[in-house]
Design a protein around this motif. Sequence first.
Motif, PDB file in Angstrom:
ATOM      1  N   ASN A 155       0.832  -1.206   0.000  1.00  0.00           N
ATOM      2  CA  ASN A 155       0.000   0.000   0.000  1.00  0.00           C
ATOM      3  C   ASN A 155       0.862   1.249   0.000  1.00  0.00           C
ATOM      4  OD1 ASN A 155      -2.231  -1.585   0.059  1.00  0.00           O
ATOM      5  ND2 ASN A 155      -2.826  -1.100   2.140  1.00  0.00           N
ATOM      6  N   ASN A 156       0.351   2.271  -0.651  1.00  0.00           N
ATOM      7  CA  ASN A 156       1.009   3.576  -0.684  1.00  0.00           C
ATOM      8  C   ASN A 156       0.146   4.579   0.052  1.00  0.00           C
ATOM      9  OD1 ASN A 156       3.183   2.743  -2.379  1.00  0.00           O
ATOM     10  ND2 ASN A 156       1.834   2.890  -4.136  1.00  0.00           N
ATOM     11  N   ARG A 157       0.753   5.681   0.412  1.00  0.00           N
ATOM     12  CA  ARG A 157       0.048   6.768   1.087  1.00  0.00           C
ATOM     13  C   ARG A 157      -0.345   7.802   0.027  1.00  0.00           C
ATOM     14  NH1 ARG A 157       2.226  11.214   4.723  1.00  0.00           N
ATOM     15  NH2 ARG A 157       0.476  11.654   6.106  1.00  0.00           N
ATOM     16  N   ASN A 185      -4.228   5.354   2.972  1.00  0.00           N
ATOM     17  CA  ASN A 185      -3.315   4.323   2.485  1.00  0.00           C
ATOM     18  C   ASN A 185      -4.128   3.333   1.670  1.00  0.00           C
ATOM     19  OD1 ASN A 185      -0.616   4.805   3.882  1.00  0.00           O
ATOM     20  ND2 ASN A 185      -2.051   4.948   5.576  1.00  0.00           N
ATOM     21  N   ALA A 220       5.935   8.091   2.382  1.00  0.00           N
ATOM     22  CA  ALA A 220       5.517   7.244   3.495  1.00  0.00           C
ATOM     23  C   ALA A 220       5.694   7.991   4.807  1.00  0.00           C
ATOM     24  CB  ALA A 220       6.328   5.959   3.507  1.00  0.00           C
TER      25      ALA A 220
END
Length: 105
Positions: A4-6, A69, A98
């Motif tokens: 997952n990315n922010r 996220n 992040a």
Amino acid sequence: MSNNNRYEGLLILNVRGNEDSAKDLVERLEGEFKKQGAAIEQVQKMDRRQFSYAAGALDSGYYVNFIFNAAPDAIDKLRAHFTLDEDVYRQHYQKLPAKTAAKAA
């Protein structure tokens, strides 16, 4: 490790004639983010603002910023879903760095 990315998602909502519904609308949108697997970190309600220029019949919108996220493919799904939502006037997503853990003293 999670893939997952922010992200930051800025949505401009069409609440013309029904400003009282903004709270309910934001809650509904939060639910849509969660349906796509997004973990919401923060919701910033920035209130109604006038546009610099009116490109159509709408001259102002209710701005809401979501920090969340999610998996990279969730952005395409959110964009497609909100494009069909008549209450969402505009949307913009941006990948954020992040979040780093606070250093212990």
